[in-house]
Design a protein around this motif. Sequence first.
Motif, short mmCIF file in Angstrom:
data_model
loop_
_atom_site.label_atom_id
_atom_site.label_comp_id
_atom_site.label_asym_id
_atom_site.label_seq_id
_atom_site.Cartn_x
_atom_site.Cartn_y
_atom_site.Cartn_z
N MET A 187 -1.40 -1.61 5.10
CA MET A 187 -2.52 -1.91 4.20
C MET A 187 -3.83 -1.30 4.67
O MET A 187 -4.68 -0.93 3.85
N CYS B 37 0.84 -1.20 0.00
CA CYS B 37 0.00 0.00 0.00
C CYS B 37 0.88 1.25 0.00
O CYS B 37 1.90 1.29 0.69
N CYS C 90 -4.95 1.78 2.93
CA CYS C 90 -5.49 1.64 1.57
C CYS C 90 -6.90 1.09 1.58
O CYS C 90 -7.67 1.34 0.66
N SER D 214 -3.15 0.34 -3.79
CA SER D 214 -2.80 -0.97 -3.26
C SER D 214 -2.52 -1.91 -4.43
O SER D 214 -3.16 -1.82 -5.47
#
Length: 191
Positions: A185, A53, A188, A77
């Motif tokens: 992550m 990400c 994202c 991502s």
Amino acid sequence: MTATARHRHARRRAAAIALATALSGAIHAPEARAEGPLAFSDLVALKDGADACWVRDYDNAHLARHPDQTVTRMALSLDVFHDSDPQTPSLGFLLTARRRGGDGEPGAVGRCQQRDDGVACYAECDGGGFLLRRASSPGAILLDMRHVGWLRLHDCDETEGDTPRNPPLTPGKDDAVFRLDAAPMARCTGP
């Protein structure tokens, strides 16, 4: 599987992975090599299910210095999967962008391919694309809109499509190249 279903599946999968990533604190960042084009392996581990990400929230000071920039937030991502050839990894993407005066944070999904000048990503349904290049800052990448010249930010099967409040993203004076920073992550996948 339709683009909307893939998008939903990618978000659900990313949310599950985000929890594991948040717990481990792992962030995959490009190596700080100064030369050569960006490669898949610079972006993410090349195994099924691996993802990464990059995000940038542009603050008021940045936007004041770049008054023609319409993007206020961008998140990218990437995830690895294998099609029929288990030796050749494929790279999928989800890019979302919030813009001044825009509605929400629309996104585009598609695939990326390795090129001599970097990693080129193309949105599904002839939705345009962008080029990922190496940035000088460790953990950052450059997203170059000039590669294709536009990116449609909605799913293929949406009936509304491009609207005055959600036009395609094009490389304007201050919307041509975006520096994005490596992030967990969860940044994202959003709420």
